[in-house]
Scaffold this motif. Sequence first.
Motif, PDB file in Angstrom:
ATOM      1  N   PHE A 107      16.367   9.730  -7.516  1.00 38.89           N
ATOM      2  CA  PHE A 107      15.803   9.000  -8.639  1.00 38.89           C
ATOM      3  C   PHE A 107      15.711   7.503  -8.345  1.00 38.89           C
ATOM      4  CE2 PHE A 107      16.721  12.802 -11.177  1.00 38.89           C
ATOM      5  CZ  PHE A 107      15.644  12.812 -12.043  1.00 38.89           C
ATOM      6  N   SER A 108      16.644   6.972  -7.559  1.00 38.14           N
ATOM      7  CA  SER A 108      16.654   5.536  -7.296  1.00 38.14           C
ATOM      8  C   SER A 108      15.480   5.105  -6.436  1.00 38.14           C
ATOM      9  CB  SER A 108      17.972   5.138  -6.612  1.00 38.14           C
ATOM     10  OG  SER A 108      18.044   5.686  -5.306  1.00 38.14           O
ATOM     11  N   ILE A 109      14.911   6.024  -5.665  1.00 40.35           N
ATOM     12  CA  ILE A 109      13.797   5.672  -4.784  1.00 40.35           C
ATOM     13  C   ILE A 109      12.617   5.149  -5.596  1.00 40.35           C
ATOM     14  CG2 ILE A 109      12.076   6.631  -3.189  1.00 40.35           C
ATOM     15  CD1 ILE A 109      14.285   8.476  -2.136  1.00 40.35           C
ATOM     16  N   ASP A 110      12.333   5.766  -6.746  1.00 38.15           N
ATOM     17  CA  ASP A 110      11.224   5.309  -7.595  1.00 38.15           C
ATOM     18  C   ASP A 110      11.418   3.846  -7.986  1.00 38.15           C
ATOM     19  OD1 ASP A 110      10.712   7.983  -7.393  1.00 38.15           O
ATOM     20  OD2 ASP A 110      11.151   8.450  -9.489  1.00 38.15           O
ATOM     21  N   GLY A 111      12.633   3.525  -8.442  1.00 40.44           N
ATOM     22  CA  GLY A 111      12.907   2.167  -8.895  1.00 40.44           C
ATOM     23  C   GLY A 111      12.848   1.148  -7.777  1.00 40.44           C
ATOM     24  N   MET A 151       0.837  -1.202   0.000  1.00 34.32           N
ATOM     25  CA  MET A 151       0.000   0.000   0.000  1.00 34.32           C
ATOM     26  C   MET A 151       0.871   1.252   0.000  1.00 34.32           C
ATOM     27  SD  MET A 151      -2.910   1.512  -0.034  1.00 34.32           S
ATOM     28  CE  MET A 151      -4.179   0.309   0.346  1.00 34.32           C
ATOM     29  N   PHE A 152       1.923   1.243   0.804  1.00 34.01           N
ATOM     30  CA  PHE A 152       2.872   2.359   0.823  1.00 34.01           C
ATOM     31  C   PHE A 152       3.460   2.601  -0.564  1.00 34.01           C
ATOM     32  CE2 PHE A 152       7.582   2.481   0.782  1.00 34.01           C
ATOM     33  CZ  PHE A 152       7.765   3.856   0.944  1.00 34.01           C
ATOM     34  N   GLY A 153       3.968   1.545  -1.187  1.00 34.49           N
ATOM     35  CA  GLY A 153       4.598   1.685  -2.494  1.00 34.49           C
ATOM     36  C   GLY A 153       3.617   2.077  -3.579  1.00 34.49           C
ATOM     37  N   GLY A 206       2.924   6.414   2.342  1.00 31.82           N
ATOM     38  CA  GLY A 206       3.261   6.538   0.928  1.00 31.82           C
ATOM     39  C   GLY A 206       3.108   7.959   0.418  1.00 31.82           C
ATOM     40  N   SER A 207       2.010   8.631   0.820  1.00 33.32           N
ATOM     41  CA  SER A 207       1.811  10.021   0.394  1.00 33.32           C
ATOM     42  C   SER A 207       2.842  10.941   1.026  1.00 33.32           C
ATOM     43  CB  SER A 207       0.402  10.491   0.754  1.00 33.32           C
ATOM     44  OG  SER A 207       0.225  10.567   2.154  1.00 33.32           O
ATOM     45  N   THR A 208       3.165  10.693   2.296  1.00 30.87           N
ATOM     46  CA  THR A 208       4.178  11.507   2.971  1.00 30.87           C
ATOM     47  C   THR A 208       5.540  11.347   2.303  1.00 30.87           C
ATOM     48  OG1 THR A 208       2.997  11.249   5.077  1.00 30.87           O
ATOM     49  CG2 THR A 208       5.303  11.947   5.181  1.00 30.87           C
ATOM     50  N   ALA A 209       5.889  10.094   1.992  1.00 32.61           N
ATOM     51  CA  ALA A 209       7.178   9.839   1.331  1.00 32.61           C
ATOM     52  C   ALA A 209       7.250  10.532  -0.015  1.00 32.61           C
ATOM     53  CB  ALA A 209       7.379   8.334   1.161  1.00 32.61           C
TER      54      ALA A 209
END
Length: 305
Positions: free
Chosen positions: A207-211, A100-102, A165-168
Amino acid sequence: MDLLSIVLIVAGLCLFETITSIDNAIINAEVLSTMSERAKRWFLLWGLIIAVFAVRGLLPWLIVWLSSPALGPVGAFMATFSSDPAVIAAIEESAPMLLMFGGTFLIFLFFHWLFLEHKNFGLRGERFFVRQGVWFFAVVSILLTGLVWFALGKSTMLAFGAVVGSTAFFIVHGFRQNAEQAEQKMLHGDMSDVSKIFYLEVIDATFSIDGVIGAFAFTMAVPLILLGNGLGAFVVRELTVRNVENIKKYLYLKNGAMYSIFFLGCIMIMDSFGVHIPFWVSPAITFGIVGFFYVKSVKAIPKAA
């Protein structure tokens, strides 16, 4: 898990990491063109090691630890390589919150691109959403409210995952905006090579966080995530050095990356609610969407020329 499944998952992860990091490769190439040869060699060697092991290696472990705090930091690290049924059960128990977070993070990322970011219009309707950019915050707020409402029907931790997830997303977005401003200073200012290397590493991390987050749509097996994302990071470095100008000719690859992010986010959210998604769906969707926009980009190259 058989060999074919592993190959399919790793290939999908590698493609997803590469396609979501194209902007990163372009930024790296532009900044490196302003640096000395020694600084370039240092960044391309040690920067790759930091990108693969420090960022893409630590982030999955950190996410597993935060989603299963009872394991502790050492336990979470061992869990990523463990076949102990008790450990696997602990990870599976926390998986819905992690998914759910992701999923929330990825869908917010997609809508930000759709409403607010500059883009080459690859599909009908994209221009309309850009004109309605002011509605981005309303859309994601309503979306978050709906996710939390339905998640509360299953568990409070699932709803908490949506909020996290929204906070991140907004935290990462803030760092990314700052990194974009720093890029302009690096290109047009008088920053030292050491400062440029530092900022490039920060930009690479954002950028790596998305992946890394999207990787959990493919598998919960952290070793496979490390392998797939590590290969993707190597490909990004190769693009930085050799083919970045050619990559710029493919106008719609970013569109493919963002639509992949949207569908992977939807898969993660459905999975968090207990909908069974076969393992091959995420790689198939990624290859299909990226392939579609790649072909569209190839057809557009003569027109652009």
